[in-house]
Design a protein around this motif. Structure first.
Motif, PDB file in Angstrom:
ATOM      1  N   THR A  24      -8.639   7.853  -6.296  1.00  0.00           N
ATOM      2  CA  THR A  24      -7.721   8.132  -5.192  1.00  0.00           C
ATOM      3  C   THR A  24      -7.956   7.171  -4.035  1.00  0.00           C
ATOM      4  O   THR A  24      -7.005   6.736  -3.385  1.00  0.00           O
ATOM      5  CB  THR A  24      -7.892   9.581  -4.710  1.00  0.00           C
ATOM      6  OG1 THR A  24      -7.819  10.466  -5.831  1.00  0.00           O
ATOM      7  CG2 THR A  24      -6.803   9.952  -3.717  1.00  0.00           C
ATOM      8  N   GLY A 133       4.507  13.089  -6.580  1.00  0.00           N
ATOM      9  CA  GLY A 133       4.022  14.186  -7.406  1.00  0.00           C
ATOM     10  C   GLY A 133       4.720  15.494  -7.096  1.00  0.00           C
ATOM     11  O   GLY A 133       5.109  16.246  -8.013  1.00  0.00           O
ATOM     12  N   SER A 165       1.440  21.141 -13.551  1.00  0.00           N
ATOM     13  CA  SER A 165       0.545  19.982 -13.663  1.00  0.00           C
ATOM     14  C   SER A 165       0.832  18.958 -12.570  1.00  0.00           C
ATOM     15  O   SER A 165      -0.086  18.453 -11.906  1.00  0.00           O
ATOM     16  CB  SER A 165       0.706  19.330 -15.040  1.00  0.00           C
ATOM     17  OG  SER A 165       0.382  20.234 -16.062  1.00  0.00           O
ATOM     18  N   VAL A 169      -1.591  17.759  -9.204  1.00  0.00           N
ATOM     19  CA  VAL A 169      -1.874  16.367  -8.847  1.00  0.00           C
ATOM     20  C   VAL A 169      -1.436  16.088  -7.409  1.00  0.00           C
ATOM     21  O   VAL A 169      -2.181  15.517  -6.607  1.00  0.00           O
ATOM     22  CB  VAL A 169      -1.182  15.397  -9.828  1.00  0.00           C
ATOM     23  CG1 VAL A 169      -1.333  13.953  -9.345  1.00  0.00           C
ATOM     24  CG2 VAL A 169      -1.757  15.555 -11.229  1.00  0.00           C
ATOM     25  N   TYR A 172      -3.724  17.796  -4.943  1.00  0.00           N
ATOM     26  CA  TYR A 172      -5.001  17.098  -4.780  1.00  0.00           C
ATOM     27  C   TYR A 172      -4.859  15.922  -3.816  1.00  0.00           C
ATOM     28  O   TYR A 172      -5.704  15.707  -2.940  1.00  0.00           O
ATOM     29  CB  TYR A 172      -5.513  16.613  -6.130  1.00  0.00           C
ATOM     30  CG  TYR A 172      -6.777  15.793  -6.007  1.00  0.00           C
ATOM     31  CD1 TYR A 172      -8.022  16.413  -5.887  1.00  0.00           C
ATOM     32  CD2 TYR A 172      -6.724  14.400  -5.970  1.00  0.00           C
ATOM     33  CE1 TYR A 172      -9.178  15.662  -5.745  1.00  0.00           C
ATOM     34  CE2 TYR A 172      -7.878  13.642  -5.833  1.00  0.00           C
ATOM     35  CZ  TYR A 172      -9.092  14.284  -5.717  1.00  0.00           C
ATOM     36  OH  TYR A 172     -10.234  13.538  -5.561  1.00  0.00           O
TER      37      TYR A 172
END
Length: 304
Positions: A24, A133, A165, A169, A172
């Motif tokens: 990241t 995302g 899912s 992501v 996060y």
């Protein structure tokens, strides 16, 4: 010496696969995203002009950013729907939660876009992927809702878990923005921890220009100092939004004829009398100081 050097290198260099946080971190340096970022930022600034709507989207009336708490709604609805999809007889309830998540995503997106356009470039790079995302998650949950409405429950659940899912992501990356890059946190110096109680000598009053902000230091803290006639106003110099230098900002008066300073980086506007936020993107009040001038002509300050 060589042995010590080798030991130090082994301790300094992580072994094995890169951590998720390391991957990241590389997004912050992804300059290939900058062309898209420039275009989107310009479009947002053209549409979202300074004013009450922009301030509301930033969260100025609430005193903290509006986007982070709003993200709890779509994420909570969609995660709850995923749990209900595992239970028999919960088809209708799960569909209701998917629809509620999509509805609550609208204000969440609007506040997020407003905040994103006023971030540093490294933050915007991560934020762009975060937004992608979340957009993917919203698209998949929209497909899930349509499939459920058509009676294709298996496809609805499949789209829902695919959306979950993408949601995880995106969530996060949102956490990386908030906690690793401190987007949304106050960047002003915490004067309560850095300045002792009581009055402190700052500078001579006659060295302050009238109507022109200057920078002075009080221990570890940089200060914005503005003299207007016989009044002297002092704020912490680091803008609470993203630590911009307020002493380089523009001095204006607001609709109430109060003297304000506009941060030169992202346009946050503060009232110099008490550090109150007049316009965002800043939402946290700028730390302010009481002032007085001694008989010897020395300006003294103490925190409010």
């Amino acid at each position: 010496m060589n042995r010590r050097t080798n030991i130090f290198r082994r301790m300094s260099r992580p072994e094995g696969p890169a951590r998720l946080a390391d991957v990241t971190d590389r997004l912050e340096q992804a300059q290939g995203l900058d062309g898209v970022i420039r275009g989107l930022s310009l479009a947002v600034r053209r549409v979202l002009r300074p004013g009450p709507v922009k301030d509301a989207l930033h969260g100025v009336p609430a005193g903290h950013p509006a986007h982070p708490p709003l993200t709890d709604m779509p994420m909570g609805f969609w995660m709850s729907a995923a749990v209900l999809d595992l239970m028999p007889g919960a088809r209708r309830a799960a569909g209701t939660l998917v629809a509620a998540g999509l509805a609550s995503a609208v204000p969440t997106v609007l506040t997020g876009v407003a905040d994103w356009a006023s971030l540093h470039r490294e933050q915007q790079r991560v934020g762009l992927v975060h937004a992608a995302g979340m957009a993917t998650a919203s698209t998949l949950y929209s497909a899930s809702l349509v499939a459920r409405y058509q009676g294709r429950d298996g496809a609805g659940r499949a789209f829902g878990y695919a959306g979950l899912s993408a949601l995880l992501v995106g969530g996060y990356l949102g956490g990386h923005l908030a906690f690793r890059q401190a987007a949304g946190a106050s960047h002003a110096d915490q004067i309560g921890h850095l300045v002792t109680l009581g009055w402190h000598d700052l500078c001579a009053a006659d060295e302050l220009p009238d109507g022109w902000p200057v920078h002075r230091r009080l221990g570890y803290i940089g200060l914005f100092v503005l003299r207007t006639g016989d009044e002297i106003h002092v704020l912490a110099d680091r803008c609470s939004h993203l630590a911009g230098p307020l002493h380089q900002g523009r001095i204006v008066t607001d609709d109430n004829a109060d003297v304000c300073v506009i941060c030169p980086w992202h346009g946050s506007t503060f009232r110099v009398q008490d550090g109150a936020v007049v316009h965002g993107p800043a939402t946290a009040r700028q730390p302010a100081f009481e002032t007085r001038v001694t008989e010897e002509g020395t300006v003294q300050v103490r925190p409010y």
